[in-house]
Write a protein that holds these residues in place. Structure first.
Motif, PDB file in Angstrom:
ATOM      1  N   ARG B 136      50.404 -34.729 -32.848  1.00 11.20           N
ATOM      2  CA  ARG B 136      51.422 -33.781 -33.291  1.00 11.20           C
ATOM      3  C   ARG B 136      51.538 -33.725 -34.818  1.00 11.20           C
ATOM      4  NH1 ARG B 136      56.323 -35.470 -34.874  1.00 11.20           N
ATOM      5  NH2 ARG B 136      54.854 -35.508 -36.572  1.00 11.20           N
ATOM      6  N   TYR B 175      68.393 -31.789 -44.375  1.00 10.12           N
ATOM      7  CA  TYR B 175      68.742 -30.658 -43.507  1.00 10.12           C
ATOM      8  C   TYR B 175      67.474 -30.134 -42.825  1.00 10.12           C
ATOM      9  CZ  TYR B 175      71.581 -26.496 -42.235  1.00 10.12           C
ATOM     10  OH  TYR B 175      72.272 -25.515 -41.563  1.00 10.12           O
ATOM     11  N   ILE B 177      64.919 -31.785 -41.930  1.00  9.20           N
ATOM     12  CA  ILE B 177      64.480 -32.689 -40.857  1.00  9.20           C
ATOM     13  C   ILE B 177      65.217 -32.338 -39.564  1.00  9.20           C
ATOM     14  CG2 ILE B 177      64.323 -35.110 -40.124  1.00  9.20           C
ATOM     15  CD1 ILE B 177      64.068 -35.905 -43.030  1.00  9.20           C
ATOM     16  N   THR B 178      66.515 -32.010 -39.702  1.00 11.61           N
ATOM     17  CA  THR B 178      67.269 -31.652 -38.495  1.00 11.61           C
ATOM     18  C   THR B 178      66.847 -30.283 -37.973  1.00 11.61           C
ATOM     19  OG1 THR B 178      69.072 -30.606 -39.705  1.00 11.61           O
ATOM     20  CG2 THR B 178      69.307 -32.937 -39.277  1.00 11.61           C
ATOM     21  N   ALA B 179      66.295 -29.439 -38.850  1.00  6.29           N
ATOM     22  CA  ALA B 179      65.972 -28.066 -38.446  1.00  6.29           C
ATOM     23  C   ALA B 179      64.615 -27.943 -37.764  1.00  6.29           C
ATOM     24  CB  ALA B 179      66.011 -27.147 -39.662  1.00  6.29           C
ATOM     25  N   CYS B 180      63.769 -28.979 -37.874  1.00  7.82           N
ATOM     26  CA  CYS B 180      62.417 -28.863 -37.306  1.00  7.82           C
ATOM     27  C   CYS B 180      62.432 -29.169 -35.810  1.00  7.82           C
ATOM     28  CB  CYS B 180      61.466 -29.820 -38.016  1.00  7.82           C
ATOM     29  SG  CYS B 180      59.841 -29.819 -37.256  1.00  7.82           S
ATOM     30  N   PRO B 181      62.008 -28.223 -34.982  1.00 10.49           N
ATOM     31  CA  PRO B 181      62.026 -28.463 -33.529  1.00 10.49           C
ATOM     32  C   PRO B 181      60.922 -29.407 -33.074  1.00 10.49           C
ATOM     33  CG  PRO B 181      61.709 -26.107 -34.048  1.00 10.49           C
ATOM     34  CD  PRO B 181      61.519 -26.872 -35.313  1.00 10.49           C
ATOM     35  N   TYR B 182      59.988 -29.732 -33.973  1.00 12.47           N
ATOM     36  CA  TYR B 182      58.839 -30.553 -33.591  1.00 12.47           C
ATOM     37  C   TYR B 182      58.953 -31.983 -34.124  1.00 12.47           C
ATOM     38  CZ  TYR B 182      57.198 -25.849 -32.677  1.00 12.47           C
ATOM     39  OH  TYR B 182      57.093 -24.561 -32.218  1.00 12.47           O
ATOM     40  N   ALA B 183      60.069 -32.294 -34.756  1.00 10.75           N
ATOM     41  CA  ALA B 183      60.271 -33.611 -35.393  1.00 10.75           C
ATOM     42  C   ALA B 183      59.120 -33.941 -36.332  1.00 10.75           C
ATOM     43  CB  ALA B 183      60.455 -34.710 -34.339  1.00 10.75           C
ATOM     44  N   ARG B 185      59.031 -33.637 -39.528  1.00 14.78           N
ATOM     45  CA  ARG B 185      59.414 -34.069 -40.871  1.00 14.78           C
ATOM     46  C   ARG B 185      60.046 -35.450 -40.799  1.00 14.78           C
ATOM     47  NH1 ARG B 185      60.691 -30.238 -45.153  1.00 14.78           N
ATOM     48  NH2 ARG B 185      59.422 -28.401 -44.797  1.00 14.78           N
ATOM     49  N   VAL B 186      59.713 -36.275 -41.763  1.00 13.65           N
ATOM     50  CA  VAL B 186      60.286 -37.612 -41.818  1.00 13.65           C
ATOM     51  C   VAL B 186      60.842 -37.843 -43.221  1.00 13.65           C
ATOM     52  CG1 VAL B 186      58.903 -38.709 -40.020  1.00 13.65           C
ATOM     53  CG2 VAL B 186      58.003 -38.546 -42.338  1.00 13.65           C
ATOM     54  N   LEU B 287      53.032 -25.234 -28.978  1.00 13.63           N
ATOM     55  CA  LEU B 287      54.231 -25.961 -28.532  1.00 13.63           C
ATOM     56  C   LEU B 287      55.497 -25.150 -28.789  1.00 13.63           C
ATOM     57  CD1 LEU B 287      53.430 -29.577 -29.817  1.00 13.63           C
ATOM     58  CD2 LEU B 287      53.061 -28.657 -27.538  1.00 13.63           C
ATOM     59  N   LYS B 288      56.406 -25.170 -27.817  1.00 11.00           N
ATOM     60  CA  LYS B 288      57.719 -24.532 -27.922  1.00 11.00           C
ATOM     61  C   LYS B 288      57.628 -23.092 -28.434  1.00 11.00           C
ATOM     62  CE  LYS B 288      59.992 -28.968 -28.581  1.00 11.00           C
ATOM     63  NZ  LYS B 288      61.111 -29.717 -29.076  1.00 11.00           N
ATOM     64  N   LEU B 291      60.587 -20.574 -29.000  1.00 11.58           N
ATOM     65  CA  LEU B 291      61.510 -20.590 -30.136  1.00 11.58           C
ATOM     66  C   LEU B 291      61.168 -19.531 -31.187  1.00 11.58           C
ATOM     67  CD1 LEU B 291      61.921 -24.446 -30.749  1.00 11.58           C
ATOM     68  CD2 LEU B 291      63.343 -22.948 -29.371  1.00 11.58           C
TER      69      LEU B 291
END
Lengths: 409, 301
Positions: B136, B175, B177-183, B185-186, B287-288, B291
């Motif tokens: 991923r 912000y 990081i919370t917005a990415c549906p694929y996680a 970002r770290v 993926l997804k 969205l």
């Protein structure tokens, strides 16, 4: 009484030092001393941020009942409400600032803003609101301060310093103050609705987080703000008001009724939110709601929020007709335990993995879906709270926030 | 000739053949071993350059070499006419995580920072069990949810479609990081693998390792030495398709390292490219997709 005061000072100082040590660690070491990770990216400080900003917006909207809508009964509490809003806003901004990875770059939000981002909007609206609150408080206090300035003591010096020469007490100047207060308050109402509704929207617009995504959050945030703000004001008015007269009694009765109404509305919205998501037991969020309601932290919702944060305050208010301390206790319970509501907004939105097995795919100290605040985070939170208490106490002692108009006339 | 004699002769012949074959293999191995990495690389570069010059039939090349040729060709176009995509063939992925490790090494990722984890999924019930591996990376969405949320425009979509982060501008609000549906970002908390390890003269290896950890990475074509309080510490981080390699004519580290040739990379705007061929199949999925993020990483099932 004097001994008690010194104990209070000493305790405050000790806690402040303990908190400041955490702040030092946070500033010098970045976010490393926190227990955050890349999955639970927001926690203690963003929760404090939305908690304080809610209190601020709520207290401010109540002050607008006095300055914009001319609710006579609440007039004595207007200045206190404005000051509460200002202190809480300052604490909210401070919590947000302590939370960012590069604290030295916070001005970038002003120098290179992206107005598509709700975070930019919130920062800009916070700033506008901060200036507006300062101006409104200045005009609200001006008449009392001008009264002080006419005397010959240390308070007079302070008053003259704050007033910058506008010390007139004639009817025209006083009327001018009142008019300006009304204008500022009128601008403030949509501003407060915008920034706190915007705070809800900051979460509600994230498609990636089904727990947050939806149209209800902006409204939910506003109701919560009003409920927690009026609760705080009720507690402060009950416990810190100097005169236990009829005006005071009328004020706390009205405030407690407002609180009951707002809490009921908040509960209704919460029911709408939770019940529609889990009713049929199908969907991405069911698991998350189950964790909130029946997971390891079930007591945050049931004990802190529902029992101590709503039901007991309801009972206290219902039985508080002739016992004002009960009203104050109800306010204090709601205001402090609203933290549980904020906690149950932020954390559950982050505990759902984007893909099953993500946590096991690559192991790392920051790649976990479990979280408990580190000592440093507790310390920073303590610092913010202690600073708030300090500022509040300072304002209460130095400014004419609870003075009766008669005293200075 | 008796049967026995014939068998002996055949054995002798086979033995001789084996010896000759073995010698030939050994010689070629010795030859290869003798060649320095620089020579081997130069040879490889020359082979690719020849293929580019000769307009060789891509089908005759190894998939990695073909992708290199196509990449060099794509770089000749203006950036806004390129459209980098990645194709991952899940049927070929064996879950070795070589891509993850190559990425960590290439970008000198600290503990807790990962751009391309391989998710291991067990399917079925015993005795009918199998595993599926899902690498991923960042999806480099065409409609990225992480970009509009950034309060300071520190994250943006480049003309070639890659979603980049300006480390010097990022304020670390998380912000995105919370917005990415694929996680995907770290956050870089500033940790080091050598944290808490012994130091001093007795721990020479540790000291060397510390030096390695402080060495610069070259993400986005810049030098980022690892220093306390300096970016990318305190920033959001993510996969960028190894932009610094691409722009120097190299494939992303994960693509070249994949032992099963399961990861493909190239320009989707080139209709003749390998990736364009691969995504024109019915077994491709993203993926997804519901969205509406329009990811540029495609999976073959």
């Amino acid at each position: 009484m004097k001994t008690l005061r010194w104990i209070f000072y000493a305790l405050w100082f000790l806690l402040m030092v303990a908190g400041a040590l955490g702040v030092y660690l946070r500033v010098s070491e970045g976010l490393q001393p926190t227990a955050l990770g890349s999955y639970i990216v927001w926690c203690a400080l963003p929760i404090l941020d939305i908690y304080f900003i809610g209190l601020s917006a709520g207290a401010f909207l109540l002050s607008s009942l006095v300055y914009v809508f001319r609710v006579k009964q609440l007039e004595p509490v207007g200045k206190l409400a404005l000051f509460t809003a200002l202190v809480c806003l300052f604490l909210a901004i401070l919590s947000a600032w302590f939370d960012i990875g590069h604290m030295e770059r916070f001005l970038s939000v002003f120098t290179r803003p992206n107005f598509h981002s709700l975070m930019t909007w919130i920062v800009w609206l916070y700033s506008a609101y901060f200036l507006l609150l300062l101006a409104e408080l200045w005009f609200a206090l001006r008449r009392d301060l001008a009264g002080w300035a006419a005397q010959q003591d240390r308070r007079a010096q302070l008053a003259r310093l704050i007033l910058l020469g506008r010390t007139g007490l004639d009817a025209q100047t006083v009327e001018g103050d009142r008019r300006l207060l009304r204008i500022l308050g009128t601008i403030g109402v949509p501003l407060a609705i915008a920034f706190h509704g915007g705070m809800g929207a900051l979460f509600a617009t994230l498609l990636a987080r089904s727990y947050w995504y939806g149209p209800l959050y902006p409204i939910f945030f506003l109701t919560g703000a009003l409920a927690s703000g009026s609760a705080l004001l009720l507690a402060v008015t009950v416990f810190a008001w100097p005169r236990r007269d009829e005006t005071w009694r009328a004020m706390i009765t009205l405030l407690s009724r407002i609180l009951v109404g707002l809490l009921a509305l908040d509960l209704l919205l919460e029911w709408a939110e939770v019940s529609t998501r889990v009713w049929y037991g199908v969907g991405a969020e069911v698991q998350t709601f189950q964790t909130v309601l029946f997971g390891p932290y079930w007591w945050v919702f049931w004990v802190f929020h529902i029992l101590l944060g709503i039901l007991i305050p309801f009972a206290l208010i219902a039985m508080g007709q002739h016992r004002p301390w009960r009203l104050g206790a109800a306010g204090a319970l709601v205001a402090t335990l609203f933290m549980a509501v904020r906690l149950n907004i932020v954390i559950p939105g982050l505990i759902t993995s984007a893909f099953p097995g993500l946590q096991e795919a690559y192991q790392g100290p920051r790649l976990l879906f479990s979280y408990f605040p580190s000592l440093t985070e507790w310390q920073v939170a303590l610092f913010v709270f202690m600073l708030g208490i300090g500022l509040f106490y300072l304002g209460y002692r130095l400014l004419p926030l609870v003075q009766a108009p008669k005293e200075i006339a | 000739m008796s049967d026995k004699a014939a068998v002996t002769k055949r054995r002798q012949f086979l033995r001789g053949l084996a010896a000759a074959g073995g010698a030939a293999v050994a010689l070629s191995v010795i030859e290869k071993l003798g060649a320095s990495p620089e020579t081997a690389l130069a040879e490889h570069e020359a082979r690719i350059q020849n293929a580019v010059n000769a307009n060789a039939d891509p089908a005759t090349l190894d998939s990695l070499e073909r992708m290199r040729v196509e990449l060099v060709e794509a770089l000749k176009k203006p950036a806004n006419q390129r459209r980098w995509i990645m194709v991952i063939d899940l049927r070929k992925c064996v879950g070795c995580s070589a891509c993850t490790v190559a990425c960590v090494a290439e970008n000198k990722l600290p503990p807790g920072v990962v751009y391309r984890p391989v998710i291991d999924e067990e399917i079925g019930a015993y005795p009918n069990v199998t595993r599926r591996f899902l690498p991923r990376p960042c999806m480099q969405c065409d409609n990225p949810p992480c970009v509009p949320v950034c309060p300071v425009s520190a994250t943006f979509k480049r003309p070639d479609g890659i979603v980049a982060i300006d480390y010097e501008a990022c304020i670390g609000c998380r912000y995105c990081i919370t917005a990415c549906p694929y996680a995907a970002r770290v956050f870089d908390f500033g940790e080091a693998y050598t944290d808490g390890t012994p130091s001093g003269p007795a721990a020479v290896a540790g000291a060397q390792a510390r030096g390695y950890e402080a060495a610069a990475n070259f993400e986005y074509g810049n030098r980022y030495p690892r220093q306390k309080g300096e970016s990318p510490i305190g920033n959001a981080r993510k996969c960028h398709f190894c932009i610094h390699r691409i722009e120097n004519g190299m494939l992303p580290a994960c693509t070249t390292t994949c032992i099963g040739r399961a990861t493909y990379f190239g320009d989707a705007n080139d209709a003749a490219s390998l990736v364009s061929e691969l995504i024109a199949q019915p077994n491709v999925l993203r993926l997804k997709e519901e969205l509406g993020t329009e990811p540029k990483v495609h999976y073959l099932m």
